[in-house]
Write a protein that holds these residues in place. Structure first.
Motif, mmCIF file in Angstrom:
data_model
loop_
_atom_site.group_PDB
_atom_site.id
_atom_site.type_symbol
_atom_site.label_atom_id
_atom_site.label_comp_id
_atom_site.label_asym_id
_atom_site.label_seq_id
_atom_site.Cartn_x
_atom_site.Cartn_y
_atom_site.Cartn_z
ATOM 1 N N GLU A 125 -38.929 118.742 -46.415
ATOM 2 C CA GLU A 125 -40.329 118.870 -46.819
ATOM 3 C C GLU A 125 -40.659 120.299 -47.229
ATOM 4 O O GLU A 125 -41.382 120.526 -48.206
ATOM 5 N N ILE A 126 -40.128 121.261 -46.504
ATOM 6 C CA ILE A 126 -40.400 122.670 -46.813
ATOM 7 C C ILE A 126 -39.830 123.036 -48.170
ATOM 8 O O ILE A 126 -40.506 123.654 -49.008
ATOM 9 N N VAL A 127 -38.564 122.666 -48.410
ATOM 10 C CA VAL A 127 -37.932 122.976 -49.693
ATOM 11 C C VAL A 127 -38.679 122.304 -50.836
ATOM 12 O O VAL A 127 -38.969 122.921 -51.872
ATOM 13 N N ALA A 128 -39.016 121.017 -50.649
ATOM 14 C CA ALA A 128 -39.716 120.279 -51.703
ATOM 15 C C ALA A 128 -41.084 120.882 -51.994
ATOM 16 O O ALA A 128 -41.486 121.031 -53.149
ATOM 17 N N SER A 129 -41.817 121.236 -50.942
ATOM 18 C CA SER A 129 -43.136 121.835 -51.131
ATOM 19 C C SER A 129 -43.045 123.165 -51.864
ATOM 20 O O SER A 129 -43.843 123.466 -52.758
ATOM 21 N N HIS A 130 -42.051 123.958 -51.484
ATOM 22 C CA HIS A 130 -41.892 125.273 -52.114
ATOM 23 C C HIS A 130 -41.551 125.137 -53.596
ATOM 24 O O HIS A 130 -42.129 125.832 -54.450
ATOM 25 N N SER A 151 -42.199 122.677 -55.552
ATOM 26 C CA SER A 151 -43.290 122.071 -56.315
ATOM 27 C C SER A 151 -44.490 122.995 -56.465
ATOM 28 O O SER A 151 -45.488 122.633 -57.071
ATOM 29 N N GLY A 152 -44.390 124.216 -55.905
ATOM 30 C CA GLY A 152 -45.437 125.213 -56.109
ATOM 31 C C GLY A 152 -46.502 125.270 -55.048
ATOM 32 O O GLY A 152 -47.465 126.037 -55.180
ATOM 33 N N GLU A 153 -46.367 124.488 -53.978
ATOM 34 C CA GLU A 153 -47.363 124.527 -52.921
ATOM 35 C C GLU A 153 -47.182 125.762 -52.048
ATOM 36 O O GLU A 153 -46.073 126.245 -51.847
ATOM 37 N N LYS A 154 -48.283 126.265 -51.512
ATOM 38 C CA LYS A 154 -48.245 127.441 -50.664
ATOM 39 C C LYS A 154 -47.760 127.039 -49.267
ATOM 40 O O LYS A 154 -48.289 126.119 -48.643
ATOM 41 N N LEU A 155 -46.762 127.747 -48.755
ATOM 42 C CA LEU A 155 -46.226 127.469 -47.437
ATOM 43 C C LEU A 155 -46.973 128.256 -46.371
ATOM 44 O O LEU A 155 -47.500 129.333 -46.636
ATOM 45 N N THR A 156 -47.002 127.702 -45.162
ATOM 46 C CA THR A 156 -47.535 128.468 -44.037
ATOM 47 C C THR A 156 -46.530 129.548 -43.669
ATOM 48 O O THR A 156 -45.370 129.522 -44.104
ATOM 49 N N LYS A 157 -46.959 130.516 -42.857
ATOM 50 C CA LYS A 157 -46.051 131.586 -42.449
ATOM 51 C C LYS A 157 -44.853 131.017 -41.691
ATOM 52 O O LYS A 157 -43.714 131.453 -41.875
ATOM 53 N N LEU A 213 -39.174 115.649 -52.231
ATOM 54 C CA LEU A 213 -37.753 115.872 -52.378
ATOM 55 C C LEU A 213 -37.128 114.775 -53.229
ATOM 56 O O LEU A 213 -36.181 115.006 -53.965
ATOM 57 N N ALA A 214 -37.660 113.576 -53.131
ATOM 58 C CA ALA A 214 -37.178 112.512 -54.000
ATOM 59 C C ALA A 214 -37.412 112.895 -55.459
ATOM 60 O O ALA A 214 -36.615 112.556 -56.326
#
Length: 409
Positions: free
Chosen positions: A24-29, A31-37, A104-105
């Protein structure tokens, strides 16, 4: 490397990931979403953990971007092809029983798009061009590292390969390739009188480690070759290098360890040092980080202590020994480049071996401009170019694997 092979390698690596949360972290990153610290720390820790993780991330990033570029082409045929490939992707994921989050899919969809690009290009008659950042894939893709055996046969080294190597007429040893490490282990009770040699061939855009039978560890840089015996004899330990390698030599006071290059021989008992002997370099150099070495150039000998470097220029026959910052010359094995007042032509030559790029200078005088900077080997090389452009009146224009260097108007 074909799309089919790339796809197989990538899916194999993806299936070995341990935690679903990381998906989920890799996919979010990507796709351009801002990650938490906390998420950003987890991602950075994973990237810093190993070279394989960084290589996988770069592949995922390039495949994601390539998939988006494909969709942006538009057209009914492309949209239909995209939907069909996406469905194929999801069915394949269910069969493999791999739990992916939705984003990620989407990355996996982009992977399967590569397999379908040829069909879609037939519809359009055109081929989508990768951007400057995507073209770094040419240098980061896992090019085939090969092992040439003493009988002339070649073995392509995959992530896990066992190669039987003949030690003598009656002895054999199993040579294991584990990730990017090739390990030779053998019983030294009976040493061969005439050793048999293997050659490890590392292409552009790759790197490899080698554990010799005496315990010596070798880090082999891109576009390099090392010829070495499957087992050393009782009299000597000797290897032959083309390119660059960092040696951590196992100590043995009864046998010298000798590295032979086209312009310089280095002799040690047990120590750590870097040898840069690329054929297209103007000089051959050896940089010592610990212990002692003896370098021989055209019959002359030079003894080095830690922190010193010896350089030999075959064209002029001149040799120079001086104190240097060893980090500049050895940091490549730790995953980054460090340039300290280095000519731009030399920088571009170094980067060409990793990123598979070729520089063309519009004005010859630009070759002599000196720069200082750091670059992680798995980062986009354009970041370094942008830093250079900010400090000097210079411009870098990339087209595929070519980089045109010119002065700003």
């Amino acid at each position: 490397m074909s799309h089919k092979i790339v796809l197989s390698v990538l899916l194999m690596k993806m299936s070995n990931m341990a935690e679903e949360r990381l998906y989920e972290i890799v996919a979010s990153h990507l796709s351009g979403e801002k990650l938490t610290k906390e998420e950003d720390d987890e991602l950075q820790n994973w990237l810093d953990c190993s070279e394989e993780n960084r290589r996988l991330y770069k592949l995922l990033q390039c495949f994601w971007d390539s998939g988006q570029a494909f969709r942006d082409l538009g057209g009914p045929d492309r949209n239909g092809a995209y939907r069909r490939i996406a469905g194929r992707c999801l069915r394949s994921l269910r069969k493999r029983k791999i739990i992916f989050y939705r984003k990620l899919a989407g990355i996996a969809v982009a992977v399967f798009l590569l397999a379908g690009l040829t069909l879609v290009w037939q519809f359009s008659g055109t081929k989508p061009e990768l951007s400057g950042e995507d073209s770094d894939l040419a240098g980061i893709m896992p090019n085939t590292v090969r092992l040439e055996l003493s009988n002339g046969e070649y073995v392509n080294l995959s992530s896990r390969t066992t190669v039987p190597v003949r030690i003598s007429d009656v002895q054999q040893a199993a040579v294991v390739c584990d990730s990017n490490l090739l390990k030779y282990t053998a019983d030294d009770e009976v040493l061969p009188e005439a050793p048999e040699y293997n050659t490890l061939i590392v292409p552009v855009g790759a790197e490899y480690r080698l554990l010799l039978s005496d315990g010596t560890q070798v880090y082999l840089n891109a576009a390099s070759e090392l010829r070495y015996p499957t087992r050393f004899t009782s009299q000597k330990r000797e290897v032959f290098l083309k390119g660059e390698a960092y040696f951590e030599v196992s100590r043995d006071t009864t046998r010298h360890f000798t590295v032979r290059t086209a312009g310089m021989d280095i002799e040690v008992y047990g120590t750590s040092f870097d040898v840069d002997a690329y054929e297209d370099n103007r000089e051959v150099s050896a940089t010592l980080t610990s212990g002692k070495i003896k370098a021989r150039c055209q019959g002359r000998e030079y003894d080095l202590v830690p922190g010193q470097q010896v350089r030999y220029d075959p064209a002029t026959g001149k040799t120079k020994v001086e104190e240097v910052c060893t980090e500049v010359y050895t940091c490549w094995k730790d995953g980054y480049y460090y340039f300290e007042a280095v000519r731009l032509e030399d920088i571009m030559q170094t980067l060409s071996r990793w990123y598979n790029i070729q520089a063309f200078f519009v004005q010859p005088e630009l070759k002599d401009i000196e720069f200082t900077g750091r670059l992680k080997r798995y980062e986009e090389v354009g970041q370094l170019f942008r830093k250079f452009e900010q400090t000097r009146n210079i411009r870098f224009e990339r087209k595929g694997n070519s980089v045109v260097v010119s002065g700003k108007d």
